[in-house]
Design a protein around this motif. Structure first.
Motif, PDB file in Angstrom:
ATOM      1  N   PHE A  89      26.407  27.563  67.629  1.00  0.00           N
ATOM      2  CA  PHE A  89      26.611  28.810  68.382  1.00  0.00           C
ATOM      3  C   PHE A  89      28.006  29.391  68.177  1.00  0.00           C
ATOM      4  O   PHE A  89      28.465  30.209  68.967  1.00  0.00           O
ATOM      5  CB  PHE A  89      26.340  28.583  69.878  1.00  0.00           C
ATOM      6  CG  PHE A  89      24.911  28.243  70.174  1.00  0.00           C
ATOM      7  CD1 PHE A  89      23.895  29.119  69.846  1.00  0.00           C
ATOM      8  CD2 PHE A  89      24.575  27.034  70.753  1.00  0.00           C
ATOM      9  CE1 PHE A  89      22.567  28.823  70.100  1.00  0.00           C
ATOM     10  CE2 PHE A  89      23.251  26.717  71.021  1.00  0.00           C
ATOM     11  CZ  PHE A  89      22.238  27.608  70.691  1.00  0.00           C
ATOM     12  N   GLY A  90      28.676  28.933  67.132  1.00  0.00           N
ATOM     13  CA  GLY A  90      29.988  29.484  66.793  1.00  0.00           C
ATOM     14  C   GLY A  90      31.140  28.766  67.494  1.00  0.00           C
ATOM     15  O   GLY A  90      30.935  27.905  68.348  1.00  0.00           O
ATOM     16  N   GLU A  91      32.345  29.151  67.069  1.00  0.00           N
ATOM     17  CA  GLU A  91      33.562  28.595  67.673  1.00  0.00           C
ATOM     18  C   GLU A  91      33.709  29.175  69.076  1.00  0.00           C
ATOM     19  O   GLU A  91      33.209  30.261  69.359  1.00  0.00           O
ATOM     20  CB  GLU A  91      34.789  28.995  66.842  1.00  0.00           C
ATOM     21  CG  GLU A  91      34.818  28.414  65.445  1.00  0.00           C
ATOM     22  CD  GLU A  91      35.041  26.903  65.431  1.00  0.00           C
ATOM     23  OE1 GLU A  91      35.615  26.383  66.397  1.00  0.00           O
ATOM     24  OE2 GLU A  91      34.606  26.260  64.459  1.00  0.00           O
ATOM     25  N   TYR A  92      34.391  28.478  69.945  1.00  0.00           N
ATOM     26  CA  TYR A  92      34.615  29.011  71.282  1.00  0.00           C
ATOM     27  C   TYR A  92      35.965  28.544  71.793  1.00  0.00           C
ATOM     28  O   TYR A  92      36.526  27.564  71.318  1.00  0.00           O
ATOM     29  CB  TYR A  92      33.506  28.546  72.243  1.00  0.00           C
ATOM     30  CG  TYR A  92      33.410  27.049  72.367  1.00  0.00           C
ATOM     31  CD1 TYR A  92      34.110  26.372  73.340  1.00  0.00           C
ATOM     32  CD2 TYR A  92      32.631  26.311  71.481  1.00  0.00           C
ATOM     33  CE1 TYR A  92      34.048  25.003  73.449  1.00  0.00           C
ATOM     34  CE2 TYR A  92      32.550  24.939  71.566  1.00  0.00           C
ATOM     35  CZ  TYR A  92      33.262  24.281  72.562  1.00  0.00           C
ATOM     36  OH  TYR A  92      33.198  22.927  72.646  1.00  0.00           O
ATOM     37  N   ARG A  93      36.468  29.284  72.731  1.00  0.00           N
ATOM     38  CA  ARG A  93      37.721  28.916  73.377  1.00  0.00           C
ATOM     39  C   ARG A  93      37.569  29.140  74.871  1.00  0.00           C
ATOM     40  O   ARG A  93      37.196  30.232  75.292  1.00  0.00           O
ATOM     41  CB  ARG A  93      38.840  29.809  72.846  1.00  0.00           C
ATOM     42  CG  ARG A  93      39.961  28.995  72.234  1.00  0.00           C
ATOM     43  CD  ARG A  93      40.994  29.826  71.645  1.00  0.00           C
ATOM     44  NE  ARG A  93      41.012  31.190  72.217  1.00  0.00           N
ATOM     45  CZ  ARG A  93      41.920  32.078  71.907  1.00  0.00           C
ATOM     46  NH1 ARG A  93      42.861  31.783  71.068  1.00  0.00           N
ATOM     47  NH2 ARG A  93      41.904  33.285  72.431  1.00  0.00           N
ATOM     48  N   VAL A  94      37.736  28.092  75.641  1.00  0.00           N
ATOM     49  CA  VAL A  94      37.623  28.247  77.083  1.00  0.00           C
ATOM     50  C   VAL A  94      39.034  28.191  77.646  1.00  0.00           C
ATOM     51  O   VAL A  94      39.709  27.173  77.530  1.00  0.00           O
ATOM     52  CB  VAL A  94      36.753  27.124  77.695  1.00  0.00           C
ATOM     53  CG1 VAL A  94      36.611  27.324  79.195  1.00  0.00           C
ATOM     54  CG2 VAL A  94      35.383  27.080  77.037  1.00  0.00           C
ATOM     55  N   GLU A  95      39.473  29.289  78.199  1.00  0.00           N
ATOM     56  CA  GLU A  95      40.857  29.326  78.694  1.00  0.00           C
ATOM     57  C   GLU A  95      40.915  29.261  80.220  1.00  0.00           C
ATOM     58  O   GLU A  95      40.060  29.806  80.898  1.00  0.00           O
ATOM     59  CB  GLU A  95      41.539  30.616  78.219  1.00  0.00           C
ATOM     60  CG  GLU A  95      41.995  30.472  76.786  1.00  0.00           C
ATOM     61  CD  GLU A  95      42.442  31.789  76.185  1.00  0.00           C
ATOM     62  OE1 GLU A  95      42.482  32.799  76.907  1.00  0.00           O
ATOM     63  OE2 GLU A  95      42.742  31.792  74.983  1.00  0.00           O
ATOM     64  N   GLY A  96      41.899  28.589  80.698  1.00  0.00           N
ATOM     65  CA  GLY A  96      42.152  28.558  82.148  1.00  0.00           C
ATOM     66  C   GLY A  96      41.279  27.590  82.912  1.00  0.00           C
ATOM     67  O   GLY A  96      41.356  27.541  84.129  1.00  0.00           O
ATOM     68  N   VAL A  97      40.412  26.866  82.221  1.00  0.00           N
ATOM     69  CA  VAL A  97      39.558  25.889  82.907  1.00  0.00           C
ATOM     70  C   VAL A  97      39.624  24.571  82.144  1.00  0.00           C
ATOM     71  O   VAL A  97      39.568  24.555  80.913  1.00  0.00           O
ATOM     72  CB  VAL A  97      38.077  26.372  82.971  1.00  0.00           C
ATOM     73  CG1 VAL A  97      37.220  25.367  83.709  1.00  0.00           C
ATOM     74  CG2 VAL A  97      37.979  27.710  83.641  1.00  0.00           C
ATOM     75  N   ASN A  98      39.747  23.507  82.884  1.00  0.00           N
ATOM     76  CA  ASN A  98      39.768  22.174  82.332  1.00  0.00           C
ATOM     77  C   ASN A  98      38.389  21.832  81.714  1.00  0.00           C
ATOM     78  O   ASN A  98      37.377  21.965  82.390  1.00  0.00           O
ATOM     79  CB  ASN A  98      40.072  21.281  83.563  1.00  0.00           C
ATOM     80  CG  ASN A  98      40.035  19.835  83.295  1.00  0.00           C
ATOM     81  OD1 ASN A  98      40.301  19.408  82.182  1.00  0.00           O
ATOM     82  ND2 ASN A  98      39.707  19.067  84.331  1.00  0.00           N
ATOM     83  N   ILE A  99      38.342  21.433  80.447  1.00  0.00           N
ATOM     84  CA  ILE A  99      37.044  21.061  79.860  1.00  0.00           C
ATOM     85  C   ILE A  99      36.777  19.584  80.136  1.00  0.00           C
ATOM     86  O   ILE A  99      37.531  18.702  79.718  1.00  0.00           O
ATOM     87  CB  ILE A  99      36.997  21.357  78.348  1.00  0.00           C
ATOM     88  CG1 ILE A  99      37.100  22.866  78.132  1.00  0.00           C
ATOM     89  CG2 ILE A  99      35.702  20.829  77.740  1.00  0.00           C
ATOM     90  CD1 ILE A  99      36.768  23.334  76.749  1.00  0.00           C
ATOM     91  N   LEU A 100      35.722  19.330  80.878  1.00  0.00           N
ATOM     92  CA  LEU A 100      35.392  17.951  81.273  1.00  0.00           C
ATOM     93  C   LEU A 100      34.610  17.234  80.180  1.00  0.00           C
ATOM     94  O   LEU A 100      34.707  16.015  80.042  1.00  0.00           O
ATOM     95  CB  LEU A 100      34.555  17.963  82.556  1.00  0.00           C
ATOM     96  CG  LEU A 100      35.245  18.488  83.811  1.00  0.00           C
ATOM     97  CD1 LEU A 100      34.225  18.807  84.887  1.00  0.00           C
ATOM     98  CD2 LEU A 100      36.245  17.461  84.315  1.00  0.00           C
ATOM     99  N   ALA A 101      33.792  17.967  79.438  1.00  0.00           N
ATOM    100  CA  ALA A 101      32.994  17.346  78.377  1.00  0.00           C
ATOM    101  C   ALA A 101      32.448  18.415  77.447  1.00  0.00           C
ATOM    102  O   ALA A 101      32.232  19.558  77.861  1.00  0.00           O
ATOM    103  CB  ALA A 101      31.830  16.563  78.986  1.00  0.00           C
ATOM    104  N   GLU A 102      32.272  18.023  76.183  1.00  0.00           N
ATOM    105  CA  GLU A 102      31.600  18.885  75.207  1.00  0.00           C
ATOM    106  C   GLU A 102      30.391  18.107  74.721  1.00  0.00           C
ATOM    107  O   GLU A 102      30.519  17.012  74.176  1.00  0.00           O
ATOM    108  CB  GLU A 102      32.553  19.215  74.060  1.00  0.00           C
ATOM    109  CG  GLU A 102      33.680  20.135  74.512  1.00  0.00           C
ATOM    110  CD  GLU A 102      34.767  20.298  73.456  1.00  0.00           C
ATOM    111  OE1 GLU A 102      34.842  21.385  72.854  1.00  0.00           O
ATOM    112  OE2 GLU A 102      35.525  19.330  73.258  1.00  0.00           O
ATOM    113  N   ILE A 103      29.220  18.676  74.966  1.00  0.00           N
ATOM    114  CA  ILE A 103      27.967  17.953  74.722  1.00  0.00           C
ATOM    115  C   ILE A 103      27.271  18.519  73.489  1.00  0.00           C
ATOM    116  O   ILE A 103      27.072  19.729  73.396  1.00  0.00           O
ATOM    117  CB  ILE A 103      27.013  18.093  75.945  1.00  0.00           C
ATOM    118  CG1 ILE A 103      27.760  17.813  77.257  1.00  0.00           C
ATOM    119  CG2 ILE A 103      25.772  17.221  75.786  1.00  0.00           C
ATOM    120  CD1 ILE A 103      28.295  16.417  77.411  1.00  0.00           C
ATOM    121  N   PRO A 104      26.865  17.653  72.558  1.00  0.00           N
ATOM    122  CA  PRO A 104      26.171  18.163  71.370  1.00  0.00           C
ATOM    123  C   PRO A 104      24.730  18.595  71.659  1.00  0.00           C
ATOM    124  O   PRO A 104      24.149  18.196  72.665  1.00  0.00           O
ATOM    125  CB  PRO A 104      26.174  16.952  70.428  1.00  0.00           C
ATOM    126  CG  PRO A 104      26.318  15.762  71.307  1.00  0.00           C
ATOM    127  CD  PRO A 104      27.076  16.201  72.527  1.00  0.00           C
TER     128      PRO A 104
END
Ligand SMILES: Nc1ncnc2c1ncn2[C@@H]1O[C@H](COP(=O)(O)OP(=O)(O)OP(=O)(O)O)[C@@H](O)[C@H]1O
Length: 261
Positions: free
Chosen positions: A203-218
């Protein structure tokens, strides 16, 4: 409007954590269930409240779709226990599981508040709430009515153009409701080739700003199959320890954030 809630049955519950998403179908129910399993494996007392009235998938995902909640003589609800996880869901009240629940907003909100307050939760470190998709009025009522108990919210999102937009909405929601945003779980973040191990960002590259990323799930076809067959517990515990580890790390982070609050 903030509804009054009978707090007696929540006195033995330490943390209520709301799992929300900006839109439907992003894997909110899966993430709620997987976090509950990971917390249980860490030794915590866990329950799940399936507040997704129209698409209650928690009982299905956990292989409990033919079960029922019970009732006490005093008129309280006893949740269904699966693998030591207590589940409260409207689905577990229906005689015919294919019957749709046709309720308007205020009735839904009242029903959810009623389910929370009438359920005998017992001693639980966490109740994970699988919220309905979106961040509307109904969500705000639920969040505000349960505010003394809701210690944090987790946002589930998928990569794509909408990420920044969805995060902004969620931030606005938690700001208005006064609930702490613990972080985001990015679901379907990538696909890892089982043969060569190459990571593909479908689904493309992404950037999540201002929020703590708890997990990235495949994205995993075998996970999708396990979910559709109601085998998530067995899948995480026996077939995919790598995925269980990702959720265990997220669960540890959430637990320590709440302990240090
Ligand atoms: N990481 C993943 N890999 C493969 N399939 C997935 C993944 N996450 C979720 N799915 C599949 O996506 C679908 C939607 O998941 P789920 O029901 O958890 O989403 P939801 O956000 O709770 O949906 P709703 O908005 O309807 O409540 C399910 O069919 C599930 O099997």
């Amino acid at each position: 409007m903030v509804m009054r809630i009978d707090i007696e049955n929540l006195r033995s519950v330490k943390n209520v954590v709301a799992v929300m998403s900006g839109k439907g179908g992003v894997g909110k129910s899966f993430v709620s269930a997987a976090l509950a399993i990971a917390l249980k494996e860490l030794g915590y007392g866990v329950a799940i409240l399936d507040a997704d009235v129209h698409g209650p998938s928690i009982p299905w995902i956990l292989g409990a779709e033919s079960g029922f909640m019970g009732a006490t003589v005093e008129g309280y609800i006893t949740p269904l226990e699966v693998n030591g996880i207590a589940i409260a869901s409207f689905e577990l009240l229906l005689d015919r599981r294919e019957s749709p629940i046709v309720w308007r907003g205020p009735l839904k909100t009242r029903a959810i508040i009623e389910l929370v307050s009438k359920t005998k939760w017992g001693f639980r470190d966490f109740i994970i709430v699988d919220m309905p998709p979106g961040t509307g009025d109904e969500h705000l009522t639920i969040a505000q009515s349960l505010k003394p108990f809701v210690k944090g919210a987790i946002l589930v999102l998928t990569p794509g153009d909408l990420v920044a937009h969805v995060v902004k909405k969620a931030e606005e929601f938690v700001r208005i409701s006064g609930i702490r945003l613990l972080g985001a779980v990015v679901n379907m973040a990538y696909f890892k080739c089982p043969v060569c191990g190459t990571i593909h960002k479908i689904f493309g590259e992404y950037r999540v700003e201002g929020v703590n990323i708890l997990a990235e799930i495949p994205i995993k076809p075998e996970l999708s199959q396990a979910l559709n067959e109601g085998r998530l517990i067995d899948y995480l515990k026996n077939d995919d320890k790598e995925l269980l580890k990702i959720f265990t790390e997220a669960a540890k982070t959430i637990a320590s954030m709440l302990q240090s609050a």
